[in-house]
Design an enzyme around this catalytic site. Structure first.
Site, mmCIF file in Angstrom:
data_model
loop_
_atom_site.group_PDB
_atom_site.id
_atom_site.type_symbol
_atom_site.label_atom_id
_atom_site.label_comp_id
_atom_site.label_asym_id
_atom_site.label_seq_id
_atom_site.Cartn_x
_atom_site.Cartn_y
_atom_site.Cartn_z
ATOM 1 N N CYS A 56 0.829 -1.203 0.000
ATOM 2 C CA CYS A 56 0.000 0.000 0.000
ATOM 3 C C CYS A 56 0.869 1.260 0.000
ATOM 4 O O CYS A 56 1.488 1.565 -0.996
ATOM 5 C CB CYS A 56 -0.978 -0.031 1.172
ATOM 6 N N GLU A 81 -0.868 -8.521 5.328
ATOM 7 C CA GLU A 81 -0.573 -8.561 6.775
ATOM 8 C C GLU A 81 -1.842 -8.481 7.629
ATOM 9 O O GLU A 81 -1.798 -8.776 8.816
ATOM 10 C CB GLU A 81 0.426 -7.453 7.153
ATOM 11 N N HIS A 90 -3.552 -5.716 1.348
ATOM 12 C CA HIS A 90 -2.816 -5.902 2.611
ATOM 13 C C HIS A 90 -2.788 -7.347 3.103
ATOM 14 O O HIS A 90 -3.656 -7.752 3.880
ATOM 15 C CB HIS A 90 -3.463 -5.048 3.692
#
Lengths: 226, 81
Positions: free
Chosen positions: A85, A196, A194
Site C-alpha cells: 500500500c 498482513e 494488505h
C-alpha cells in the site's frame, strides 16, 4: 531469519506487518525512518499507512528518509523488499519499480475484502503460492490506481512482472487490474492490498495473506533471488 | 524578495479523476463553459533578491526530484514579479 519493518511518521500497519512476520516464523526487527542502518536484516517490509501525512504525493517525502539510502542499495543488490500500500507508493516514488499510484478512479477511499489472483509465483514474496491461486485479503486505499505508460505496461505483461491482479470488478481503476508488480529480478515487490491483515482468522477475512511472509523465508533459506 | 513558481500538472495521458469530478460539479452550479478540467499543484518558493540562473537551475532539479513525479507529471518553473 530477520525481517525489518520500517516505521515512518504516519505509518499505520507496522505492527500488523511485524505480527505477520512472526506468524510466518521469522523475527521482526523494527526499523525507524531516521536510522541509516538496516540492523543486519535479511529482508525488509515497507508497511501501509500515511507516511508524512501523504503530503506532496503519497510516499514522495518518505522516499528521501535516511533509512531509504541503505535500503535502496540493499534492494538493488538483491535483498527482498516488499512494499504494501503506502510502501508500494514509496517503492514507486523511489523508482525501484516502474509506474505510479494515483487517486482511485472513483475518488472514494475504499476498504473491502478483495479477491486477487497470483499471476507470478516465482518472486521472493510469492513463491509459497501456486500460479493462478486466488486469495482474499483486505484492500484499503485512496490512491491505489496503478498507472504507467503503454510501453511499461507491455513490458510488465511480457516479463511476467504483474505478480497479482484483482479478480472481478476493477476496485480502483488500476491498469490491467494490477494489484502488485515486481522488479526484473523478483526480489522487490509492490502490492496494493494488505496480506498482513489476513494472517489470523480472528482479525481478518482469513489467513490467505500469510503466504507472502512464508515465501520470503523460503526464498532466503534457498539462497535468495539469483 | 522574489517568488519562483513551480506548476505541476499530471501528464495529459494520465487520468485525472479529481479534475473530472470538478468538471462534473461545474454544470451543477449552472456553469456550462468547461469541456474539460485538469487539476494540478502550484508551489510558490520565496528567495532573497532576484533569483540567479544557478538558483533557477537548482529549482529545476528540485522540481524533477521532489516537487513532481516525472513518471506521471510535468512541471514548469517561472519567476513571478
Amino acid at each position: 531469519m530477520k525481517i525489518g519493518v520500517v516505521t515512518f511518521p504516519g505509518t499505520l500497519d507496522d505492527r500488523d506487518a511485524a505480527r505477520a512476520v512472526r506468524y510466518a516464523g521469522s523475527e521482526a526487527i523494527e526499523l525507524w525512518h531516521d536510522d541509516a542502518d538496516l540492523k543486519g536484516v535479511d529482508a525488509v517490509i515497507l508497511p501501509g499507512g500515511f507516511s508524512y501525512g501523504d503530503y506532496l504525493r503519497c510516499g514522495a517525502i518518505s522516499r528521501f528518509s535516511p533509512v531509504m539510502e541503505p535500503l535502496i542499495a540493499a534492494a538493488k543488490g538483491g535483498m527482498p523488499l516488499l512494499g504494501i500500500c503506502n510502501g508500494f507508493q514509496v517503492l514507486a516514488e523511489a523508482h525501484l519499480i516502474p509506474g505510479a499510484l494515483t487517486r482511485n478512479q472513483h475518488l472514494h477511499f475504499l476498504c473491502t475484502d478483495q479477491k486477487i489472483r497470483i499471476e507470478n509465483n516465482t518472486t521472493a514474496w510469492t513463491s509459497s503460492f501456486s500460479e493462478g491461486q486466488e486469495l482474499v485479503i483486505p484492500l484499503k486505499n485512496g490512491e491505489g490506481s496503478y498507472q504507467c505508460d503503454d510501453e511499461t505496461l507491455k513490458m510488465l505483461e511480457g516479463e511476467g512482472r504483474i505478480i497479482a491482479r484483482y479478480v472481478g470488478e476493477n476496485p480502483n481503476g488500476s491498469r490491467n487490474l494490477i494489484a502488485g508488480i515486481s522488479n526484473e529480478r523478483g526480489n522487490i515487490v509492490g502490492l496494493m492490498p494488505h496480506p498482513e491483515h489476513a494472517v489470523d482468522a480472528l482479525t481478518g477475512p482469513g489467513t490467505d495473506g500469510l503466504g507472502f511472509f512464508t515465501s520470503v523465508l523460503k526464498t532466503m533459506v534457498s539462497g535468495g533471488m539469483k | 524578495m522574489a517568488t519562483i513558481v513551480v506548476d505541476v500538472m499530471l501528464k495529459p495521458e494520465i487520468l485525472d479523476p479529481q479534475g473530472k469530478a470538478v468538471a462534473s460539479a461545474l454544470p451543477r452550479l449552472g456553469f456550462s463553459f468547461a469541456t474539460d478540467v485538469r487539476q494540478g499543484k502550484r508551489f510558490e518558493i520565496t528567495v532573497e533578491g532576484e533569483p540567479t540562473a544557478a538558483q533557477l537551475a537548482e529549482v529545476e532539479i528540485a522540481a524533477e526530484k521532489l516537487l513532481s513525479n516525472p513518471v506521471i507529471e510535468n512541471f514548469t518553473v517561472r519567476v513571478e514579479k
